[in-house]
Each structure stands twice: as C-alpha cells, then as structure tokens.
Design an enzyme around this catalytic site. Structure first.
Site, PDB file in Angstrom:
ATOM      1  N   LYS A  44       0.860  -1.190   0.000  1.00  0.00           N
ATOM      2  CA  LYS A  44       0.000   0.000   0.000  1.00  0.00           C
ATOM      3  C   LYS A  44       0.888   1.229   0.000  1.00  0.00           C
ATOM      4  CE  LYS A  44      -2.224   1.703   3.724  1.00  0.00           C
ATOM      5  NZ  LYS A  44      -1.843   3.118   3.711  1.00  0.00           N
ATOM      6  N   LYS A  73      -7.015   8.050  -0.672  1.00  0.00           N
ATOM      7  CA  LYS A  73      -8.058   8.603   0.209  1.00  0.00           C
ATOM      8  C   LYS A  73      -8.758   9.793  -0.454  1.00  0.00           C
ATOM      9  CE  LYS A  73      -6.666   6.913   4.717  1.00  0.00           C
ATOM     10  NZ  LYS A  73      -5.318   6.393   4.546  1.00  0.00           N
ATOM     11  N   ILE A  77     -15.704  16.471  -5.233  1.00  0.00           N
ATOM     12  CA  ILE A  77     -16.952  16.347  -5.988  1.00  0.00           C
ATOM     13  C   ILE A  77     -16.804  15.182  -6.983  1.00  0.00           C
ATOM     14  CG2 ILE A  77     -17.632  18.753  -5.694  1.00  0.00           C
ATOM     15  CD1 ILE A  77     -16.596  19.269  -8.557  1.00  0.00           C
ATOM     16  N   ARG A 196      -2.349  -4.448  15.235  1.00  0.00           N
ATOM     17  CA  ARG A 196      -1.169  -4.442  16.108  1.00  0.00           C
ATOM     18  C   ARG A 196      -0.914  -5.856  16.615  1.00  0.00           C
ATOM     19  NH1 ARG A 196      -0.403  -0.633  13.790  1.00  0.00           N
ATOM     20  NH2 ARG A 196      -0.126   1.519  14.442  1.00  0.00           N
ATOM     21  N   GLN A 205      -3.037   4.812  16.475  1.00  0.00           N
ATOM     22  CA  GLN A 205      -4.252   4.032  16.211  1.00  0.00           C
ATOM     23  C   GLN A 205      -5.045   3.869  17.506  1.00  0.00           C
ATOM     24  OE1 GLN A 205      -5.138   3.455  13.272  1.00  0.00           O
ATOM     25  NE2 GLN A 205      -3.462   2.802  11.943  1.00  0.00           N
ATOM     26  N   GLY A 225       1.369  -1.679   8.723  1.00  0.00           N
ATOM     27  CA  GLY A 225       2.522  -0.827   8.436  1.00  0.00           C
ATOM     28  C   GLY A 225       3.628  -1.030   9.430  1.00  0.00           C
TER      29      GLY A 225
HETATM   30  O1  C5P Z   1       1.633   1.698  10.674  1.00  0.00           O
HETATM   31  P1  C5P Z   1       0.171   1.333  10.661  1.00  0.00           P
HETATM   32  O2  C5P Z   1      -0.051  -0.173  10.632  1.00  0.00           O
HETATM   33  O3  C5P Z   1      -0.644   2.035  11.711  1.00  0.00           O
HETATM   34  O4  C5P Z   1      -0.325   1.862   9.227  1.00  0.00           O
HETATM   35  C1  C5P Z   1      -1.661   1.854   8.874  1.00  0.00           C
HETATM   36  C2  C5P Z   1      -1.809   2.406   7.483  1.00  0.00           C
HETATM   37  O5  C5P Z   1      -3.187   2.305   7.124  1.00  0.00           O
HETATM   38  C3  C5P Z   1      -1.425   3.860   7.326  1.00  0.00           C
HETATM   39  O6  C5P Z   1      -0.813   3.999   6.046  1.00  0.00           O
HETATM   40  C4  C5P Z   1      -2.734   4.623   7.341  1.00  0.00           C
HETATM   41  O7  C5P Z   1      -2.718   5.752   6.515  1.00  0.00           O
HETATM   42  C5  C5P Z   1      -3.710   3.598   6.785  1.00  0.00           C
HETATM   43  N1  C5P Z   1      -5.119   3.712   7.218  1.00  0.00           N
HETATM   44  C6  C5P Z   1      -5.520   3.752   8.546  1.00  0.00           C
HETATM   45  N2  C5P Z   1      -6.844   3.892   8.888  1.00  0.00           N
HETATM   46  C7  C5P Z   1      -7.768   3.931   7.931  1.00  0.00           C
HETATM   47  C8  C5P Z   1      -7.373   3.870   6.585  1.00  0.00           C
HETATM   48  C9  C5P Z   1      -6.040   3.745   6.261  1.00  0.00           C
HETATM   49  O8  C5P Z   1      -4.678   3.649   9.435  1.00  0.00           O
HETATM   50  N3  C5P Z   1      -9.039   3.985   8.260  1.00  0.00           N
END
Ligand code: C5P
Length: 250
Positions: A44, A73, A77, A196, A205, A225
C-alpha cells in the site's frame, strides 16, 4: 464485483496481508521491497510516499512484482474524483482508496470511470476501497466533529451506502468487522488497518486489534505498516501474522 485481481474464495495468505509502506524516499521503499522479498502480493503506497516521490513510485513497486494499493483517500466532488480515478487506473493501480464520506454519487461515478478507463487500456479495473471512519479516531473525536451516533453506527451507515453505490471493499477497524458482516453480508471485501501485534505500540491508532481477530471476524485483507516495517527482522512479524491468519481460518 470486479475481481480480476483477487479471487475472493481462494485468497492466499500472501494476498490477505497488505504491507503499508509509509516512508519518504525511493531508497527506503526499495530497501523494504527487498526485505519483504515478495512474501506478500500487495504494497500500500499512500500520501507520504506519493507526495514525497511522485506517482512513478507505483511503477517502481510494480517492477519488483508487487500489486499496488494506492491509498489516495480521495474525497471531492464526483467529477474531480472520477478524473483522478481515471488517472490512477492509467498508472496501473490494482486498488485505490476513497473516503465514503464523499457520498454515493462520488462512489458510483468513480466505479464507472475505473471501468471505462480500464476497458480503454485493456486492463482490469482497480478495486475501489471506501474508508469509513479512520482508525485513529474514537468516539470523543467523532463527537467533537458532530457525529453524535458513535463510530460503529457511523461505520455501518457509511458502509451500507457505499456498498449500495458499487464500492468493492470497505476499510474499517478490526473491531467493526463482525457487525459489518452481520449487517451487510459477504458480497464485498473488508480490509482493516489498525492492526497491532501483542507488545506493539498503538502509536496513533485508537481502534486496533490483532491479525487473528480481524480475520476471524471476517476481514479479507489486513493492512499492516509499522508493526512490520519498523522491525529489524521483517520476516518475524510476517511469520507471526501468517500463523495468526492460518489459525483464524482453521
Ligand atoms: O503503521 P500502521 O499499521 O498504523 O499503518 C496503517 C496504514 O493504514 C497507514 O498507512 C494509514 O494511513 C492507513 N489507514 C488507517 N486507517 C484507515 C485507513 C487507512 O490507518 N481507516
């Protein structure tokens, strides 16, 4: 559902784990491509990566044999988002994210543009994933923004509208997956960030859970991530995640 890219029933573990590459240089991205060593199908690439390195970074990731989820993301419009989706389709994205909050017309026009553009270039349309409520937000945050009914109700409402408008997949926290499946069934994909591993920092998060819970509750994909990319030995978290997934699918 357009699923030239993924067959729902035969999703393999390497398809289910999407690694989020949130770095700001091409060198760091390439180093992660090598370290991940194609143990997953999809990377991603989001706002940090694309604004730092430009859209060519999509081709770079694909040159290593990865599929790319462009975490754009999008929310604007309908006409503007449609044009952006056409451009992202031409860039070779396998999937793209947009905010459900852009509304039904934005989503249905995006769907049409992806199909039209992919037909024109003879490729599969990218899967469109709708971001419901960011996993970094909790009920206090939502309340302060005027969403008085709480995140679960907001996620369910946004998902229902988006699925009805032709979205391929929904992005939500692992904690909402079960309710979403109960309410809306299985005709759409679910991808969950906010993952996690035990002992990991939550960082920003607020609505997170484990790979086991996400998959057990009915998610198709998990987006991970920092729990992978910040580790010295990347194979270790990948192994843990794969074995949690297998246990959840038993
Ligand atoms: O490092 P981590 O696992 O928190 O990364 C999560 C990824 O998912 C980030 O790139 C974040 O932008 C994306 N994301 C999120 N929540 C959402 C949609 C996308 O954390 N609702």
């Amino acid at each position: 559902m357009s699923d030239g890219n993924y067959e729902r029933k035969i999703l393999k573990k390497e398809d289910r784990l999407i690694v989020s590459i949130d770095v700001s240089s091409k060198q760091e991205m390439i180093s992660l491509c090598h370290k991940i060593n194609n143990r997953v199908s999809t990377l991603k690439l989001g706002l940090e990566m694309i604004y730092s390195c430009g859209t060519d970074i999509i081709k770079t990731a694909k040159s290593f044999g990865y599929k790319v989820m462009v975490d754009a993301k999008l929310m604007d419009i309908p006409n503007t988002v449609s044009q952006a989706i056409s451009a992202i389709t031409r860039l070779g994205a396998d999937s793209v994210t947009l905010h459900c909050l852009g509304g039904s017309k934005m989503i249905s026009e995006a769907r049409n543009s992806a199909k039209k553009e992919s037909d024109a270039i003879n490729s599969f349309p990218p899967l469109l994933f709708g971001v419901t409520i960011l996993t970094s937000l909790d009920n206090n945050d939502l309340d302060s923004m005027g969403f008085k009914s709480g995140f679960l109700s907001s996620v369910l409402t946004l998902a229902e509208m988006s699925v009805g408008s032709g979205i391929d997949g929904i992005i939500c926290s692992p904690n909402e997956v079960l309710s979403l499946r109960e309410k809306l069934g299985c005709s759409f994909y679910i991808a969950t960030p906010g993952i996690r591993l035990a002992h990991d920092e939550a960082n920003d998060q607020k609505r997170s859970s484990t790979p086991y819970d996400a998959i057990k509750n009915g998610a198709d994909f998990i987006i991970v991530g920092r729990s992978i990319t910040s580790k010295e030995k990347i194979d270790e978290p990948i192994n843990i995640i794969f074995s949690e997934m297998e246990r959840a699918l038993e």
